[in-house]
Structures are given as C-alpha cells and as structure tokens.
Design an enzyme around this catalytic site. Structure first.
Site, mmCIF file in Angstrom:
data_model
loop_
_atom_site.group_PDB
_atom_site.id
_atom_site.type_symbol
_atom_site.label_atom_id
_atom_site.label_comp_id
_atom_site.label_asym_id
_atom_site.label_seq_id
_atom_site.Cartn_x
_atom_site.Cartn_y
_atom_site.Cartn_z
ATOM 1 N N ASP A 30 0.865 -1.179 0.000
ATOM 2 C CA ASP A 30 0.000 0.000 0.000
ATOM 3 C C ASP A 30 0.904 1.233 0.000
ATOM 4 O O ASP A 30 1.987 1.218 0.574
ATOM 5 C CB ASP A 30 -0.895 0.009 1.251
ATOM 6 C CG ASP A 30 -2.122 0.884 1.061
ATOM 7 O OD1 ASP A 30 -3.232 0.344 0.950
ATOM 8 O OD2 ASP A 30 -1.966 2.131 1.012
ATOM 9 N N THR A 121 -13.420 -3.211 -8.505
ATOM 10 C CA THR A 121 -14.550 -3.106 -9.437
ATOM 11 C C THR A 121 -14.286 -1.928 -10.374
ATOM 12 O O THR A 121 -14.188 -0.787 -9.930
ATOM 13 C CB THR A 121 -15.854 -2.872 -8.643
ATOM 14 O OG1 THR A 121 -15.927 -3.888 -7.647
ATOM 15 C CG2 THR A 121 -17.076 -2.924 -9.526
ATOM 16 N N LEU A 151 -16.765 -10.786 -1.650
ATOM 17 C CA LEU A 151 -16.861 -10.918 -0.195
ATOM 18 C C LEU A 151 -17.762 -9.848 0.426
ATOM 19 O O LEU A 151 -17.906 -8.749 -0.098
ATOM 20 C CB LEU A 151 -15.472 -10.888 0.446
ATOM 21 C CG LEU A 151 -14.578 -9.658 0.261
ATOM 22 C CD1 LEU A 151 -14.916 -8.561 1.252
ATOM 23 C CD2 LEU A 151 -13.128 -10.070 0.427
ATOM 24 N N ARG A 152 -18.371 -10.244 1.542
ATOM 25 C CA ARG A 152 -19.197 -9.297 2.303
ATOM 26 C C ARG A 152 -18.447 -8.895 3.563
ATOM 27 O O ARG A 152 -17.762 -9.725 4.155
ATOM 28 C CB ARG A 152 -20.512 -9.955 2.752
ATOM 29 C CG ARG A 152 -21.486 -10.236 1.658
ATOM 30 C CD ARG A 152 -22.519 -11.221 2.134
ATOM 31 N NE ARG A 152 -21.894 -12.501 2.469
ATOM 32 C CZ ARG A 152 -22.535 -13.533 3.036
ATOM 33 N NH1 ARG A 152 -23.819 -13.431 3.338
ATOM 34 N NH2 ARG A 152 -21.909 -14.660 3.298
ATOM 35 N N CYS A 258 -20.103 -0.799 -1.045
ATOM 36 C CA CYS A 258 -20.271 -1.405 -2.374
ATOM 37 C C CYS A 258 -21.623 -1.140 -3.031
ATOM 38 O O CYS A 258 -21.674 -0.559 -4.112
ATOM 39 C CB CYS A 258 -20.042 -2.902 -2.288
ATOM 40 S SG CYS A 258 -18.317 -3.291 -2.065
ATOM 41 N N LYS A 261 -22.435 2.517 -4.133
ATOM 42 C CA LYS A 261 -21.469 2.979 -5.147
ATOM 43 C C LYS A 261 -21.669 2.230 -6.464
ATOM 44 O O LYS A 261 -21.686 2.826 -7.538
ATOM 45 C CB LYS A 261 -20.066 2.737 -4.588
ATOM 46 C CG LYS A 261 -18.933 2.751 -5.581
ATOM 47 C CD LYS A 261 -17.620 2.463 -4.890
ATOM 48 C CE LYS A 261 -17.310 0.984 -4.833
ATOM 49 N NZ LYS A 261 -16.408 0.410 -5.762
ATOM 50 N N LYS A 320 -24.125 -2.332 8.815
ATOM 51 C CA LYS A 320 -24.723 -3.635 9.119
ATOM 52 C C LYS A 320 -23.959 -4.217 10.297
ATOM 53 O O LYS A 320 -22.884 -3.696 10.649
ATOM 54 C CB LYS A 320 -24.681 -4.551 7.900
ATOM 55 C CG LYS A 320 -23.292 -5.007 7.497
ATOM 56 C CD LYS A 320 -23.401 -6.038 6.398
ATOM 57 C CE LYS A 320 -22.090 -6.720 6.127
ATOM 58 N NZ LYS A 320 -22.168 -7.709 5.083
ATOM 59 N N ARG A 327 -19.582 3.687 6.233
ATOM 60 C CA ARG A 327 -19.747 4.307 4.908
ATOM 61 C C ARG A 327 -21.171 4.097 4.396
ATOM 62 O O ARG A 327 -21.676 2.978 4.381
ATOM 63 C CB ARG A 327 -18.724 3.729 3.918
ATOM 64 C CG ARG A 327 -17.336 4.297 4.126
ATOM 65 C CD ARG A 327 -16.334 3.660 3.227
ATOM 66 N NE ARG A 327 -16.026 2.295 3.641
ATOM 67 C CZ ARG A 327 -15.189 1.485 2.983
ATOM 68 N NH1 ARG A 327 -14.593 1.897 1.890
ATOM 69 N NH2 ARG A 327 -14.938 0.262 3.431
HETATM 70 C C1 UDX Z 1 -22.033 -6.425 -0.710
HETATM 71 C C2 UDX Z 1 -22.263 -7.743 -1.467
HETATM 72 O O1 UDX Z 1 -23.154 -8.574 -0.718
HETATM 73 C C3 UDX Z 1 -20.924 -8.456 -1.716
HETATM 74 O O2 UDX Z 1 -21.112 -9.616 -2.488
HETATM 75 C C4 UDX Z 1 -19.989 -7.494 -2.459
HETATM 76 O O3 UDX Z 1 -18.708 -8.092 -2.672
HETATM 77 C C5 UDX Z 1 -19.818 -6.198 -1.674
HETATM 78 O O4 UDX Z 1 -21.113 -5.613 -1.417
HETATM 79 P P1 UDX Z 1 -21.550 -5.753 1.842
HETATM 80 O O5 UDX Z 1 -21.388 -4.340 1.396
HETATM 81 O O6 UDX Z 1 -20.569 -6.301 2.824
HETATM 82 O O7 UDX Z 1 -21.525 -6.761 0.589
HETATM 83 O O8 UDX Z 1 -22.997 -5.854 2.509
HETATM 84 P P2 UDX Z 1 -24.337 -6.734 2.329
HETATM 85 O O9 UDX Z 1 -24.350 -7.846 3.294
HETATM 86 O O10 UDX Z 1 -24.586 -7.065 0.914
HETATM 87 O O11 UDX Z 1 -25.437 -5.656 2.822
HETATM 88 C C6 UDX Z 1 -25.519 -4.370 2.181
HETATM 89 C C7 UDX Z 1 -26.541 -3.505 2.839
HETATM 90 O O12 UDX Z 1 -27.854 -3.959 2.544
HETATM 91 C C8 UDX Z 1 -26.482 -3.425 4.367
HETATM 92 O O13 UDX Z 1 -26.679 -2.079 4.748
HETATM 93 C C9 UDX Z 1 -27.626 -4.296 4.829
HETATM 94 O O14 UDX Z 1 -28.114 -3.915 6.094
HETATM 95 C C10 UDX Z 1 -28.637 -4.043 3.719
HETATM 96 N N1 UDX Z 1 -29.626 -5.118 3.526
HETATM 97 C C11 UDX Z 1 -29.223 -6.367 3.168
HETATM 98 C C12 UDX Z 1 -30.981 -4.838 3.652
HETATM 99 O O15 UDX Z 1 -31.383 -3.704 3.967
HETATM 100 N N2 UDX Z 1 -31.889 -5.833 3.408
HETATM 101 C C13 UDX Z 1 -31.522 -7.087 3.045
HETATM 102 O O16 UDX Z 1 -32.413 -7.920 2.822
HETATM 103 C C14 UDX Z 1 -30.138 -7.365 2.923
#
Ligand code: UDX
Length: 429
Positions: A30, A121, A151-152, A258, A261, A320, A327
C-alpha cells in the site's frame, strides 16, 4: 506461488490473509506508509471478524509481508492482485486514479511473465485504457485478467474461503491456467469468460442485490398504505423457491462501501454505452427515500411533528452488524437529519462508536445500549446487532422517558413489545 496484493484496504487485506494462509508467499502493498507500519505492528485499519488472527499468524510465519515498495515485491511475483479502491466521483462514475497509479507502478517493476489480475470493481470499457497505460511502462511480457471479488463485510474471511463462484475473466489460456491454479484450494463454481463479462458479473450481482432490497422496501411502503404486514407478505413471496427470501428484508435501506457505489456506477456505465438503466436509477431513489419515510414516522410520533429538544437514542451506527464501517450507513444519514431538526441524539454501537463520533461530533456516545435508552423520548434500532435484539426490554421500558420504539430493521418482536406496553413502529408492518 508468490503474489503481490496491491491495496491494503478491505478486499486487499482479506485476499492477502487468505492466500498467504493457503501457503503462498504474499506481499501486501500500500502507498500509505503509516497503514503499512501499523499492519506490521498488528494494528488493523478496521474491524473484521477473524482477520486479525489470519494476518498475525501468516505475518509471524513469514508467508505474509507488508510493504510500500513495488521494487521489493513485484519482480518476485508471478501474480499481482490489484485490490485498490475505486470510490465514486460526484457524478456516480468510478474514480480510477488509484487503479491507474497501481497498474503503472506495477508495470514499471515487472520482471518476466506476470499476470496482473484486477479485483477492484472497474467500469466496463476501461480495461483497454488500463492495459495500454501498463504497456507504456512494462519492459517484459504481462497479461491482464479481471477476477472480481464478492466478499461481504462481517463475513469476509468465510466468504473468501468458501466462495459461491470464482470468476476468471481473460481470453488468455495461460492466464486462465495461472488463476485456476491459484484458486485450486477453494471451492465454488468456476466461471471463465472475457474481461468485460467478468466485470459485468460483479456489477450485475451487486445491482440485483440492491434491486431486491429496494423491491422489499417498495413492498413495505405499499403494505403500510394498505394495512398489510410486509414480514408476512415477503415470507409468502420468499417461500417460492424461484424467488427466495434472501435480500428481501425491508428497513432503512442498504449502505456500505459497495451496493450504493456500484448501483450508481453501473447506471453511469449504462449512460456511457447509451443505455438508460432506469431500473437502477429507481433502485437508488427508493433507497434514498427510505430515510425520508423513516424520519417522517419519527416526526409523526411527536406533537406538531417537531423534534426540537427531543432526546433520541440510537442503537447501531455501522451499515450492518459485525463491522465498524459507517460508509453510507443509514444510521449516520438519519442521525445527521435528526440533529438538523433540533433533536439531542445519543447513540451506541459495539464497534463503530469512534468512526461515528469522527463523522458527527455532535452525537453523544453512550457507554452501552441501556444508557442509550435511559430517559429518552424514543429509541431507534438502526443496525441489527444481536445484543440489541436480545436486550431486556422490560428494563428498557422502565428507564425510557416514553416507551416508543422505532425498528428500522424489522428485527424486534412486534407483538411481544406491544404486549409489554411499548409503542412499536417498524417498516411496513
Ligand atoms: C455487498 C455484497 O453482498 C458483496 O457480495 C460485495 O462483494 C460487496 O457488497 P456488503 O457491502 O458487505 O456486501 O454488505 P451486504 O451484506 O450485501 O449488505 C448491504 C446492505 O444492505 C447493508 O446495509 C444491509 O443492512 C442491507 N440489507 C441487506 C438490507 O437492507 N436488506 C436485506 O435484505 C439485505
């Protein structure tokens, strides 16, 4: 294999942790010298379950190295995994400054055939530009591939170790072979395609997840107007195996680094290629308006809809559970609006307190969830951390000034809380 992972952010650190644990020699690079120094001392820039253990184990066993130097890492590597951020610009398009910089610096230090695989991405159509930028500096042969990451946050290590699919985007047989070999210890379906299709898989996946969430939120709003219960409706919908229940949980909307954006960037890709991706623009609009709907509910609970001097408690700040990432977190957007309306806001989160305080200095951070509820005119659940769901709500009721609960995630037991004497307000139920 010897690998350089460029970018010690979320994707980069998790990728470096997992591939070093699988037995590869990994340089994690980095340009932020302070971040690299901290990592060498075991200090992580964010919280992610298990990441700490994976990094420290592989660092101490000398399979994982942290560096700011391309000359130290790139010439020794067969694969470069580019994992730098592509943050959104004002107009929603992705900012590719870090990406171009990473690729050009890598190209300057190549020695022998090297595969440069992009995990960041990137918008469709830029791969040719990126490749020609690298060609300007490269003295040896290299090939490009797109290898998107799914990944999440909160389950990043598990997701990387047990992926649903590995996408390998390159038409070069040699590059395909190298990437198949790298991923051999991991499960999941292999999808081998051209670079553009690989990038589209990433955008389309995140866009569909966001679409499901906005769809669930739209159904919740209809349920509210018609008097139906969205939780029953979506359980009924999700019972159909063709549809499924996942990502159909309504609430205060999606956040994180993610989905918000990528939805905007994908819509911008559509515009760039002369396709009006109206569906995604609406998905984004619905997500934004969930915040307004929720604020209106809160205001409606008070006389003259005024929040001036109201004492409001907030449970949850991260976008979450299981992360300290704020963010695009709905909680942060809601708190800013509550403060603008004159409310006094006290909040608590198991991991994100410091990040939130930096972002909103006016917010009072409580020592725990019970202090958050104490003497408040209402309590808002905005992130469904298990410890908030399992609170002793009999106790909560006795310490609040007025027992009003707004459940921004539909995570609490409505009937039980109502029978205790709470005024319960969820989303679409
Ligand atoms: C996401 C994608 O799931 C992942 O595959 C990608 O690589 C990166 O973006 P992430 O940002 O970690 O992952 O969060 P994710 O678990 O997808 O949740 C995103 C948001 O949606 C959270 O704020 C969550 O609370 C919200 N959410 C999720 C809902 O409001 N309702 C749902 O049913 C599911």
């Amino acid at each position: 294999m010897t690998i350089t992972v460029v970018g010690a952010g979320y994707v980069g650190l998790v990728t470096a942790a997992v591939f070093s644990d699988l037995g590869n020699k990994v340089f994690c690079l980095d340009f932020d010298a302070k971040r690299i120094e901290n990592l060498k001392r075991g200090k992580l820039p964010f919280f992610e379950p298990q990441l700490d253990d994976y990094l420290s184990k592989n660092f101490s066993q000398k399979r994982l190295f942290f560096t700011t130097s391309y000359s130290e890492s790139v010439p020794k590597s067969q694969i470069i995994l580019v994992c730098v951020g592509t943050p959104p610009k004002e107009n929603g398009e992705a900012n590719l400054t870090y990406l171009f910089n990473a690729v050009e610096e890598t190209a300057k230090h190549l020695s022998g055939y090297t595969l440069i695989a992009i995990k960041s991405t990137i918008p469709i159509g830029f791969e040719d530009e990126i490749e020609s930028a690298a060609k300007k500096f490269a003295k040896t042969r290299f090939e490009f591939a797109s290898c998107p990451e799914f990944l999440r946050e909160g389950t990043a290590i598990e997701d990387t170790l047990h992926p649903d699919r590995i996408v390998i985007g390159t038409s070069s047989k040699k590059a395909q072979k190298v990437l198949l070999e790298l991923h051999a210890p991991l499960g999941g379906e292999r999808i081998i395609c051209d670079t553009r299709s690989a990038q589209l898989i990433k955008y389309a996946s995140n866009a569909l997840l966001a679409t499901k969430i906005s769809f669930a939120n739209a159904i919740a709003n209809i349920c509210e107007k018609t008097g139906a219960d969205v939780e029953k409706v979506l359980s009924g919908v999700g019972a159909d195996k063709r549809l499924g229940r996942s990502f159909l949980y309504p609430g205060v909307g999606y956040g994180g680094s993610c989905l918000p954006k990528d939805v905007l960037a994908f819509a911008a890709v559509g515009d760039h290629f002369n396709y009006n991706f109206d569906l995604l623009k609406t998905v984004h609009r619905i997500n934004e308006s969930q915040i307004d709907f929720f604020l209106n509910k809160i205001k409606s609970a008070f006389k003259n809809k005024s929040l001036v001097s109201k004492k409001i408690g907030i449970l949850g700040l991260s976008f979450k559970p299981n992360t300290d990432d704020i963010r695009e977190a709905p909680a942060i957007k809601i708190i800013k609006r509550l403060i603008q309306e004159g409310a006094e806001v006290t909040a608590f989160d198991p991991k994100a307190n410091e990040n939130a305080k930096q972002e909103i200095p006016e917010v009072i951070i409580a020592k725990d969830e019970y202090e958050t509820a104490k003497q408040k005119d209402c309590l808002l659940l905005l992130t469904e951390w298990p410890q908030f769901i399992q609170m002793d709500y009999e106790k909560v009721k006795t310490i609040m000034a007025s027992p009003i609960l707004f459940d921004g995630r539909n995570a609490l037991h409505k009937e039980k809380l109502e029978s205790m004497g709470f005024k319960y307000i969820g989303v679409g139920r």
